[in-house]
Each structure stands twice: as structure tokens, then as C-alpha cells.
Design a protein around this motif. Structure first.
Motif, PDB file in Angstrom:
ATOM      1  N   UNK A  55       7.970  15.843   7.379  1.00  0.00           N
ATOM      2  CA  UNK A  55       6.342  16.912   7.163  1.00  0.00           C
ATOM      3  C   UNK A  55       5.638  16.250   8.282  1.00  0.00           C
ATOM      4  N   UNK A  56       5.205  17.235   9.029  1.00  0.00           N
ATOM      5  CA  UNK A  56       4.186  17.061  10.088  1.00  0.00           C
ATOM      6  C   UNK A  56       2.701  16.859   9.524  1.00  0.00           C
ATOM      7  N   UNK A  57       1.998  15.961  10.306  1.00  0.00           N
ATOM      8  CA  UNK A  57       0.864  15.648   9.590  1.00  0.00           C
ATOM      9  C   UNK A  57      -0.110  16.740   9.400  1.00  0.00           C
ATOM     10  N   UNK A  58      -0.070  17.675  10.460  1.00  0.00           N
ATOM     11  CA  UNK A  58      -1.200  18.865  10.635  1.00  0.00           C
ATOM     12  C   UNK A  58      -0.566  19.819   9.240  1.00  0.00           C
ATOM     13  N   UNK A  59       0.612  19.898   8.787  1.00  0.00           N
ATOM     14  CA  UNK A  59       1.037  20.477   7.937  1.00  0.00           C
ATOM     15  C   UNK A  59       0.491  20.027   6.647  1.00  0.00           C
ATOM     16  N   UNK A  60       0.475  18.572   6.334  1.00  0.00           N
ATOM     17  CA  UNK A  60      -0.150  18.165   5.573  1.00  0.00           C
ATOM     18  C   UNK A  60      -1.486  18.397   5.194  1.00  0.00           C
ATOM     19  N   UNK A  61      -2.214  18.455   6.337  1.00  0.00           N
ATOM     20  CA  UNK A  61      -3.684  18.739   6.335  1.00  0.00           C
ATOM     21  C   UNK A  61      -3.879  20.239   6.217  1.00  0.00           C
ATOM     22  N   UNK A  63      -1.231  23.707   5.667  1.00  0.00           N
ATOM     23  CA  UNK A  63      -0.668  24.744   4.386  1.00  0.00           C
ATOM     24  C   UNK A  63      -0.023  23.998   3.198  1.00  0.00           C
ATOM     25  N   UNK A  64       0.134  22.732   3.558  1.00  0.00           N
ATOM     26  CA  UNK A  64       0.816  21.918   2.199  1.00  0.00           C
ATOM     27  C   UNK A  64      -0.209  21.164   1.798  1.00  0.00           C
ATOM     28  N   UNK A  65      -1.384  21.170   1.918  1.00  0.00           N
ATOM     29  CA  UNK A  65      -2.494  20.289   1.731  1.00  0.00           C
ATOM     30  C   UNK A  65      -2.349  19.917  -0.136  1.00  0.00           C
ATOM     31  N   UNK A  66      -2.198  20.808  -0.893  1.00  0.00           N
ATOM     32  CA  UNK A  66      -1.904  20.664  -2.396  1.00  0.00           C
ATOM     33  C   UNK A  66      -0.897  19.672  -2.751  1.00  0.00           C
ATOM     34  N   UNK A  67       0.015  19.593  -1.705  1.00  0.00           N
ATOM     35  CA  UNK A  67       1.121  18.706  -2.089  1.00  0.00           C
ATOM     36  C   UNK A  67       1.098  17.567  -1.308  1.00  0.00           C
ATOM     37  N   UNK A  68       0.021  17.224  -0.594  1.00  0.00           N
ATOM     38  CA  UNK A  68      -0.358  15.858   0.098  1.00  0.00           C
ATOM     39  C   UNK A  68      -0.072  14.511  -0.898  1.00  0.00           C
ATOM     40  N   UNK A  69       0.698  13.483  -0.526  1.00  0.00           N
ATOM     41  CA  UNK A  69       0.653  12.247  -1.174  1.00  0.00           C
ATOM     42  C   UNK A  69      -0.577  11.900  -1.799  1.00  0.00           C
ATOM     43  N   UNK A  70      -0.693  11.369  -2.704  1.00  0.00           N
ATOM     44  CA  UNK A  70      -1.787  10.884  -3.614  1.00  0.00           C
ATOM     45  C   UNK A  70      -2.517   9.635  -2.598  1.00  0.00           C
ATOM     46  N   UNK A  71      -3.688   9.819  -2.042  1.00  0.00           N
ATOM     47  CA  UNK A  71      -4.267   8.653  -1.785  1.00  0.00           C
ATOM     48  C   UNK A  71      -4.920   7.812  -2.544  1.00  0.00           C
ATOM     49  N   UNK A  72      -4.419   6.368  -2.523  1.00  0.00           N
ATOM     50  CA  UNK A  72      -4.915   5.291  -3.481  1.00  0.00           C
ATOM     51  C   UNK A  72      -5.904   4.452  -2.729  1.00  0.00           C
ATOM     52  N   UNK A  73      -7.431   4.454  -3.181  1.00  0.00           N
ATOM     53  CA  UNK A  73      -8.432   3.659  -2.396  1.00  0.00           C
ATOM     54  C   UNK A  73      -8.543   2.557  -2.984  1.00  0.00           C
ATOM     55  N   UNK A  74      -8.051   2.348  -4.444  1.00  0.00           N
ATOM     56  CA  UNK A  74      -8.814   0.951  -5.229  1.00  0.00           C
ATOM     57  C   UNK A  74      -7.709   0.891  -6.411  1.00  0.00           C
ATOM     58  N   UNK A  75      -7.293  -0.176  -6.325  1.00  0.00           N
ATOM     59  CA  UNK A  75      -6.350  -0.305  -7.540  1.00  0.00           C
ATOM     60  C   UNK A  75      -7.021  -1.757  -8.189  1.00  0.00           C
ATOM     61  N   UNK A  76      -7.119  -1.456  -9.552  1.00  0.00           N
ATOM     62  CA  UNK A  76      -7.581  -2.724 -10.342  1.00  0.00           C
ATOM     63  C   UNK A  76      -6.982  -3.073 -11.396  1.00  0.00           C
ATOM     64  N   UNK A  77      -6.481  -4.102 -12.161  1.00  0.00           N
ATOM     65  CA  UNK A  77      -6.055  -4.254 -13.332  1.00  0.00           C
ATOM     66  C   UNK A  77      -5.663  -5.491 -13.932  1.00  0.00           C
ATOM     67  N   UNK A  78      -5.912  -5.685 -15.208  1.00  0.00           N
ATOM     68  CA  UNK A  78      -5.759  -6.861 -15.677  1.00  0.00           C
ATOM     69  C   UNK A  78      -4.847  -6.915 -16.976  1.00  0.00           C
ATOM     70  N   UNK A  79      -4.274  -8.039 -17.127  1.00  0.00           N
ATOM     71  CA  UNK A  79      -3.483  -8.301 -18.381  1.00  0.00           C
ATOM     72  C   UNK A  79      -2.170  -7.378 -18.199  1.00  0.00           C
ATOM     73  N   UNK A  80      -1.744  -7.100 -17.090  1.00  0.00           N
ATOM     74  CA  UNK A  80      -0.320  -6.500 -16.847  1.00  0.00           C
ATOM     75  C   UNK A  80       0.577  -7.333 -16.591  1.00  0.00           C
ATOM     76  N   UNK A  81       1.662  -7.442 -17.746  1.00  0.00           N
ATOM     77  CA  UNK A  81       2.765  -8.533 -17.357  1.00  0.00           C
ATOM     78  C   UNK A  81       4.036  -7.740 -17.226  1.00  0.00           C
ATOM     79  N   UNK A  82       5.243  -8.019 -16.617  1.00  0.00           N
ATOM     80  CA  UNK A  82       6.447  -7.331 -16.336  1.00  0.00           C
ATOM     81  C   UNK A  82       7.451  -8.460 -17.011  1.00  0.00           C
ATOM     82  N   UNK A  83       7.208  -8.659 -18.228  1.00  0.00           N
ATOM     83  CA  UNK A  83       8.083  -9.615 -18.876  1.00  0.00           C
ATOM     84  C   UNK A  83       9.505  -8.983 -19.014  1.00  0.00           C
TER      85      UNK A  83
END
Length: 118
Positions: A55-61, A63-83
């Protein structure tokens, strides 16, 4: 311990296999599109950063803007265990083969959907 390492290597091999990755990408794109949760997939490329294969970046900006990958600006979590898991294979599951297949299938679905309404 050896059993856990063996299990980890097996999970990495399965998650990284090009043919299986592409198959998962095609299938996930169809499922996501049908359920209105489709977003193009990006992957991290060393030295370049996150890229969206096929996908070209200009297409993401544009005609395909509604399908752009989610931008994650901040992640925070506590108590998450992958046992009970030998490995978090997420980084291997969304590899370049998966992303290319997912994005190609999503483009095909978007195009065929748009043609129906023209």
C-alpha cells in the motif's frame, strides 16, 4: 526446560512459515472485512520503521484512509500475566508474508465492494 525451548521453536517455525502466514493473512482479511473491522496491517522493518506492505503511503492518507492501521500512541497495563505459554508468538504471526497477503486480499475486497456500488 528443554521441552519449553522445543515448544517455542516449533511455535516460531509455524508462525513464521511463509505459506501458512499468507494463508492466515488471506483468511483474516476476509473475516475482518465481513465483520467491518478490517485495517491494513503494518510490520516493523529495521532501519525504516513501520511499513504497510503493498500500500502506498499517499493511498493510506487518501482513498484508503478508513482502513489505515491503528496508531498506538500510548500503552499501559498492569497485572497482565502470560502464564502457561512457552512463547508470545504475536511478533512472528504478523510477519511480512502475513501482512502482504492480508493487505492484498483487503485491497481486492475493497475494490470488488466498490465496483458493486458503482
Amino acid at each position: 526446560m528443554w521441552s519449553e525451548f522445543s515448544k517455542s521453536y516449533e511455535l516460531i517455525a509455524i508462525a513464521s512459515d511463509p505459506a501458512l502466514s499468507a494463508e492466515r493473512g488471506f483468511s483474516d482479511a476476509e473475516d475482518d472485512f465481513i465483520h467491518n473491522r478490517a485495517k491494513f496491517v503494518d510490520v516493523y522493518s529495521p532501519g525504516v520503521g513501520h511499513v504497510t506492505p503493498g500500500i502506498l503511503e499517499e493511498d493510506l492518507q487518501g482513498k484508503y484512509a478508513e482502513f489505515r492501521p491503528q496508531e498506538i500512541f500510548f500503552l499501559c497495563g498492569t497485572g497482565f500475566h502470560k502464564e502457561g505459554y512457552a512463547l508470545d508468538s504475536g511478533q512472528h504471526e504478523h510477519n511480512k508474508f502475513y501482512a502482504q497477503a492480508y493487505n492484498a486480499k483487503l485491497l481486492e475486497l475493497i475494490s470488488s465492494s466498490a465496483q458493486r456500488y458503482d
